[in-house]
Each structure stands twice: as C-alpha cells, then as structure tokens.
Scaffold this motif. Structure first.
Motif, PDB file in Angstrom:
ATOM      1  N   ARG A   1       3.390   1.855  -1.964  1.00  0.00           N
ATOM      2  CA  ARG A   1       4.035   2.127  -3.254  1.00  0.00           C
ATOM      3  C   ARG A   1       3.591   3.469  -3.841  1.00  0.00           C
ATOM      4  O   ARG A   1       4.404   4.206  -4.419  1.00  0.00           O
ATOM      5  N   GLU A   2       2.331   3.785  -3.702  1.00  0.00           N
ATOM      6  CA  GLU A   2       1.861   5.065  -4.230  1.00  0.00           C
ATOM      7  C   GLU A   2       2.507   6.233  -3.490  1.00  0.00           C
ATOM      8  O   GLU A   2       2.873   7.249  -4.091  1.00  0.00           O
ATOM      9  N   ARG A   3       2.665   6.071  -2.169  1.00  0.00           N
ATOM     10  CA  ARG A   3       3.319   7.122  -1.390  1.00  0.00           C
ATOM     11  C   ARG A   3       4.780   7.283  -1.789  1.00  0.00           C
ATOM     12  O   ARG A   3       5.325   8.384  -1.782  1.00  0.00           O
ATOM     13  N   GLU A   4       5.427   6.171  -2.140  1.00  0.00           N
ATOM     14  CA  GLU A   4       6.817   6.241  -2.598  1.00  0.00           C
ATOM     15  C   GLU A   4       6.940   7.160  -3.810  1.00  0.00           C
ATOM     16  O   GLU A   4       7.864   7.985  -3.896  1.00  0.00           O
ATOM     17  N   GLN A   5       6.027   7.040  -4.740  1.00  0.00           N
ATOM     18  CA  GLN A   5       6.082   7.886  -5.932  1.00  0.00           C
ATOM     19  C   GLN A   5       5.910   9.358  -5.574  1.00  0.00           C
ATOM     20  O   GLN A   5       6.599  10.229  -6.123  1.00  0.00           O
ATOM     21  N   VAL A   6       5.002   9.627  -4.605  1.00  0.00           N
ATOM     22  CA  VAL A   6       4.782  11.021  -4.205  1.00  0.00           C
ATOM     23  C   VAL A   6       6.043  11.606  -3.570  1.00  0.00           C
ATOM     24  O   VAL A   6       6.462  12.722  -3.884  1.00  0.00           O
TER      25      VAL A   6
ATOM     26  N   GLU B   1       0.809  -1.221   0.000  1.00  0.00           N
ATOM     27  CA  GLU B   1       0.000   0.000   0.000  1.00  0.00           C
ATOM     28  C   GLU B   1       0.839   1.267   0.000  1.00  0.00           C
ATOM     29  O   GLU B   1       0.336   2.345  -0.294  1.00  0.00           O
TER      30      GLU B   1
ATOM     31  N   SER C   1      -0.007  16.528  -0.232  1.00  0.00           N
ATOM     32  CA  SER C   1      -0.665  15.642  -1.179  1.00  0.00           C
ATOM     33  C   SER C   1      -0.453  16.164  -2.585  1.00  0.00           C
ATOM     34  O   SER C   1      -0.023  17.289  -2.785  1.00  0.00           O
TER      35      SER C   1
ATOM     36  N   ASP D   1      -2.431  17.102 -12.367  1.00  0.00           N
ATOM     37  CA  ASP D   1      -1.279  16.332 -12.843  1.00  0.00           C
ATOM     38  C   ASP D   1      -0.797  16.855 -14.183  1.00  0.00           C
ATOM     39  O   ASP D   1       0.409  16.934 -14.437  1.00  0.00           O
TER      40      ASP D   1
END
Length: 689
Positions: A202-207, A200, A349, A403
């Motif tokens: 992984r998305e935060r890693e990109q941010v 879960e 965010s 984006d």
C-alpha cells in the motif's frame, strides 16, 4: 510662484528679449524669495519642499505660540523644530547656485549649422532615429515615407502569420486532452495492480501514484505553458497590428521616433512569431506503468512510471478486460500524437524525487481558468469569498523535511480569495499585515479602513474592531499584525507611532510607544512578530532598526542601524521569528532578507535586487514555518518566493494582474497549516494558496 515665472517668460518673449537675457532672468527668478522678493538669504527648506529666507520671511510667518508655520505657497501647516525656524534644513541646491557667479550660469552655447547627410545643403537639421543621420526637412519627409512603407509590409507579414499560430494552438489543445486521458489510464492501472498485492504494497502504491501524477502534471504544465505563449502571442500580434494601423491612419505626420519604435517592435514580433510557429519536435510518447515481480523481499522496487514510445507499451495494459473496466475502448489510440522522450524505468524513492519532480517557479493559469476569470469578474462593490479547495486547512499539518519541500513546490494555484474593495464589514481598502490565530482564524490589518478584521478558516467574516483616531483602540493606517501563543493580537499603529494590544475578542488591553528615535520610541512602525517567550519584535521602519518589547510594553533592546552592510538595515518592513528563535527581517531598501539570532547577532543574509529566481525587489511580508522554511512577499516583482532555512531558493509563484493567483503590490504573508496566505494589497483582497 511657478505661474509667475511662466508669465514673466511670456512677457519677455513678447518684449523681444534674447534667449540669453531670458535665461538670465529666469535663473534670477529661481534665486528670488517669493516673500521678500529679494535674493535668498539663508534659504530654509520646508517639509512641503518650498524654500524661503530664514530672516525675516519664515520668522515673520511663524506662530510662536502654536510652534507652527503655514507655507505661503501651498498653505500646508508645519511644526517648527525645537531650535526654531533655524532648525529647518538649508536648501543646499539654492545655496550652491548663490555661490556661482551669474556670468557662468547664464553662458549659452551657440549652434553650428551642419550639412544634410542626404542632399548636402546647410540648413536646420533633424536627427533620424532609424539610421542616426541628420537630415533636412525635405529629406527627412522622404525618409519617413520610405519607413512607413516598410512598416506596412512588416504588418502584412505579421497578419499572414496569425492562421499558422491558430493551427499550432489547436494541435496543443489536442495534445493536452490526450495527455490527460493517458494519465487517467495509467493511474487506474497502477491502482488495479497494487490492489492485487498484499497490504505491504500500500505504501508503494502511494509512491507510484504520486510519481505518475507529478509526471503528468509536469508535462501538462509544459503544454499549457506553450499554449499560453501562443495565446499571448496571438493577442500581442493582433494588438500591435491594430495599433500600427490606427497610428498610420490617424496621424500622417508621425514623429520619426515613434515610426522607428513601431518598426523595431514589428521586427522583434516577427522573430518571436517564427519561434512560436515551430511545432513540438519531440517524438510521440506515452506514460506507462511496468509492474514488478518482487513482492516480499524488495517491495519498494515494485513497478515504476515513466515515458515510453507507444509501441513499447506492455500488451497487458491494453487488455480487453482493463479497457472494458475503464471504459476507454477505442479512445486510447488517439494519444499517438503525444510527445515522447527517453524512457526512464529505474525505481525512485521519496528521498530523491525532488530533483526530478521539481516544478518551475511560475504561476500557471490554464485557458479554462482565464476564461472563468473573464466571465466571473467580481463586482468591485461586492464582497468576494470564493472557496476553491478548503480540504487542507488543517492546523495539525506537520510535514517535514523533503515531504514539506515537495508540498511547497506544488504551490501556485489559488485555493480561495477573501474580500474586495470597500468599507463595509468583510471588505478591504489596502490590506497589509496578516496573521493566524491558534484556532486557525485569519487576522487582517485593513489599513486604510483603520481596523482589524477576523475571518474563520473557510473565509467567513467573524468580527472587526477599531476605527480611525488616536485614542485607545483607534488606528491611523495600521500596518503589521501578529498573534501571541495566548491569542493576544498585536498591531502596529503606523501613523500614531505606537503598538496596541487586544485580546482574542478584540477588546483593548494596552498601548505603548511614541514618535521619536530614542530607545522605546518609534517612527512609522510596520511589521510585528511575537516569539514563544512573549517578546514583541517590531520593524521601526524610518529608524532603520528592530526593537523588542515585552507584552506589558516595557522596552527590552534594539538592534540594527542604517546602512547596507551585514546587520545593517534600510527601511525594514516585516519580521518573523522561526524555530531556534531565529529572526528573519525583510530589509526592503536593500532588496534582501537578513537573519539574526534572538540576541540581535547577525547570522546570514540572502537575496539581491533583480527579477530572477531568488532575487528580490522591495521585499515586504515574511513568515517562517515549523521547519524553518522562509516565505517572502516579493512586492516589486508581484510574486511569492520560498526559501529553505539556509536561504537557498525553493519556489516562486505569482505575477502582476487582477485575476486569480495574480498579485498587485502584495504585503503581508503567513503560513496556515499547509496553506500560504497573501495580502494582495492593491487588489484589496486576501488570497490563499
């Protein structure tokens, strides 16, 4: 005629005529027809700007059968209007002079003898541009010599500042290397921490990775901007000093105007150098990553990236295990010279990143890039196709909203360039309109080579069609180009005053339009666009309007008229159709963009004349993406600007020049997936950003 007047002037001078008599004679010459050698009667102005009497001069020169007249001055052949020679416009300037009595025109003012401001003698004086005083010849010579001595002192002061500027430049180069090393270390730590967590995160890693890259990139750009300012300052100061030395050595009697200009420039440069000499006053700072403790319930708050003083870095970042894995060892302490600012650790965010990560609107070229430009300057006789990055040329590009805006704010670096000056296949001479085919091929209006050229997504030449002429499939300096959903190519055949349609292979389909001002007629058509229903929009430039045609060539409607009010146009150049059938027009003569609905109703206007962000000077190409964002080629400012759908400014990049990412007289623009395509007209190439 001009040579005759010069000869008469010389003869009058040798004959001893007074200045008043000579002026009266010259004015009389100005009001004399060069054909009948009498005063003008009904002076008519030809398109070549030469004036002759209507009767009997122009009437006698007219070719009644061919409806043409040849100018006896420049030998240019002009078409006679339908109403005959009387249809040529009157020369209102000559008519105005003919109505004024000669006594009023030739009256001359006498000059009073003034006293020298220095010595008080009354004799011929000259104005000193340094102190705005009138001085005699001898006093003016002494005054200029004093000014020369002051100027030499200023130049010596400037030369002494060169070593200081070089030292500051060296410090900035060290800071740049340390910042890059620091950024690499933090990105590696972020990746290592995220890999230890569940899927879960992984998305935060990109941010987090994006956040750190943006912060480092923003800081790097600030350092690079200062570094470039110093390089430009060094070059400017050195060039100015050499120019002054050369001017003082070559000409000992420089005019006072030039001496004052050089003196003023030197003072301004000294003030500029003092600003450049100031080192960065920020305390040292490094980028840091702070891992969070919440894993499942609030994953979005895991970690943050921010600036912090070096002594505030958590010890685990510099653990021997991490240092060993990253291979940094003793290199990390070198970042102690990095600048710092207030620490920011609050989580962010994607929705609120834009206000913090917004980029300044400028096109940054690093010194390394500039050096590559100097060493690899393309030969003007050879085709140039330089691919820097083609990984994002995806037709499926569908970022939206915030984006997409963040993606556009990263624009400014050239990805590839196509072509150079020439007439062979793959070369350009004044390219203008650009468009993108459904499969991603690039269509270019090679204007002065009178043809259309097509390139694939990697910039390789595919095909070319068209040649010079007025027949089917021939062009005379075409301008705009557009592609329909069916792949048909629409071209604006500018000097033939018509539109031509071709299929995707370049085979001629049809043509329509002819010169005139009636509905369906055209006068120098320029930009074209095709909407989803197949309607063709064309900028009827010299008629100051837009016209709509169907793909079969039938006239549909027109809107716009000459003026500067809402919905009025002054030489519109390019047009684009966006979502919701909104029509965006580059109102070039009014230095703005206008938006209409599909029926021609006025929606909004934005932009005004100027060089600031969001301001425009002679805008040319326009394009609209799938989200309604508007791209415009700001031709007079040699840059590309991006606006949101409501017309608010988003981003700008580009500057005048011939290097990568620099522009000279840009024309057409287009979106291709996530890329921006620009027609760099005077550099005879296409650039992709």
């Amino acid at each position: 005629m001009r040579h005759q007047r010069v000869a008469v002037t010389v003869l009058l001078l040798f004959a001893g005529c007074t200045e008043q008599e000579m002026n009266r004679h010259l004015i009389e010459q100005l009001l004399t027809c060069s054909v009948c050698l009498d005063r003008y009667t009904k002076p008519k102005l030809l398109p070549c700007q030469h004036t002759f009497c209507q009767e009997p001069c122009l009437s006698g020169l007219a070719d009644r059968a061919g409806q043409k007249v040849k100018c006896p001055e420049c030998r240019t052949v002009h078409r006679i209007p339908q109403e005959g020679v009387a249809g040529f416009p009157n020369n209102r300037t000559i008519l105005g002079f003919l109505e004024i009595p000669m006594e009023q025109i030739s009256s001359l003012t006498t000059h009073r003898t003034l006293a020298c401001a220095a010595c008080g003698l009354k004799e011929e004086l000259a104005m000193c541009h340094h102190c705005q005083e009138k001085l005699c010849h001898s006093c003016n010579s002494v005054h200029r010599e004093r000014l020369r001595l002051d100027l030499r002192g200023l130049v010596c002061q400037l030369r002494r500042s060169l070593p200081k500027l070089s030292a500051v430049l060296g410090v900035l180069e060290q800071k740049t290397a340390s910042l890059q090393e620091n950024g690499e270390l933090v990105r590696a730590e972020i990746s290592h921490s995220v890999e230890c967590l569940i899927a879960e995160l992984r998305e935060r890693e990109q941010v987090l990775t994006l956040q750190s890259e943006r912060l480092v990139h923003s800081a790097l750009r600030d350092l690079q901007r200062r570094q470039e300012d110093l390089e430009v300052g060094l070059a400017t100061v050195s060039s100015h000093c050499d120019c002054v030395d050369s001017s003082l050595a070559d000409d000992l009697n420089l005019p006072g105007t030039i001496l004052w200009q050089l003196h003023k420039q030197s003072e301004e440069l000294i003030n500029h150098v003092r600003e450049l000499e100031k080192p960065g006053e920020e305390p040292p700072e490094v980028l840091r990553f702070v891992p969070g403790t919440v894993l499942y319930s609030n994953v979005v708050n895991f970690g943050s990236v921010s600036w912090a003083a070096k002594d505030a870095i958590p010890s685990q970042i510099l653990s021997s295990d991490l240092s060993r894995r990253l291979g940094v060892h003793s290199s990390f302490p070198s970042i102690s010279s990095m600048p710092t600012s207030i620490e920011v650790c609050s989580p962010m965010s994607i929705s609120n990143l834009s206000s913090i990560l917004a980029r300044p609107a400028t096109n940054i070229l690093t010194p390394r890039t500039q050096a590559r430009q100097r060493l690899n300057t393309p030969d003007s006789q050879s085709l140039v196709i330089e691919l820097l990055d083609t990984g994002n040329h995806l037709l499926g590009f569908r970022l939206k909203g915030q984006d997409l805006l963040l993606h556009y704010q990263e624009k400014g670096s050239m990805k590839c360039k196509i072509g150079s000056k020439g007439s062979d296949l793959g070369y350009f001479t004044w390219p203008r309109g650009v468009a993108v085919m459904p499969e991603g091929h690039l269509v270019v209006a090679d204007s002065s080579n009178h043809r259309v050229q097509i390139f694939d997504r990697r910039g390789h030449f595919v095909r070319s069609f068209g040649s010079y002429g007025s027949g089917e499939g021939e062009f005379d300096c075409l301008a705009g180009v557009a592609v329909s959903d069916r792949g048909w190519i629409v071209t604006a055949d500018r000097y033939n005053h018509r539109l031509q349609l071709f299929d995707s292979r370049g085979r001629f389909v049809r043509l329509f339009g002819r010169e005139g001002a009636c509905p369906g007629h055209l006068s120098y058509p320029w930009g074209v666009a095709v909407d989803r229903s197949g309607l063709i929009y064309v900028c009827d430039k010299d008629n100051h309007r837009l016209q709509l045609f169907s793909l079969d060539g039938h006239f549909v409607r027109t809107f716009g008229c000459h003026g500067n009010g809402a919905g009025r146009l002054d030489q519109p150049h390019y047009v684009a159709v966006g979502p919701g059938n909104q029509v965006v027009v580059s109102d070039s003569g009014n230095h703005r963009l206008q938006v209409f609905d599909g029926a021609g109703g006025f929606v909004r206007t934005f932009g005004c004349e100027g060089t600031g962000l969001g301001q425009l000077k002679y805008p040319r190409g326009v394009a609209v993406d799938h989200d309604g964002n508007i791209l415009v080629g700001d031709s007079g400012n040699n840059r590309v600007q991006l606006f949101r759908p409501d017309g608010t400014f988003l981003q700008a990049f580009g500057c005048w020049g011939t290097g990568d990412g620099q522009l000279k007289g840009l024309e057409g623009v287009a979106f291709r997936g996530g890329d921006i395509v620009v027609s760099d007209r005077e550099n005879h190439r296409i650039q992709v950003f």
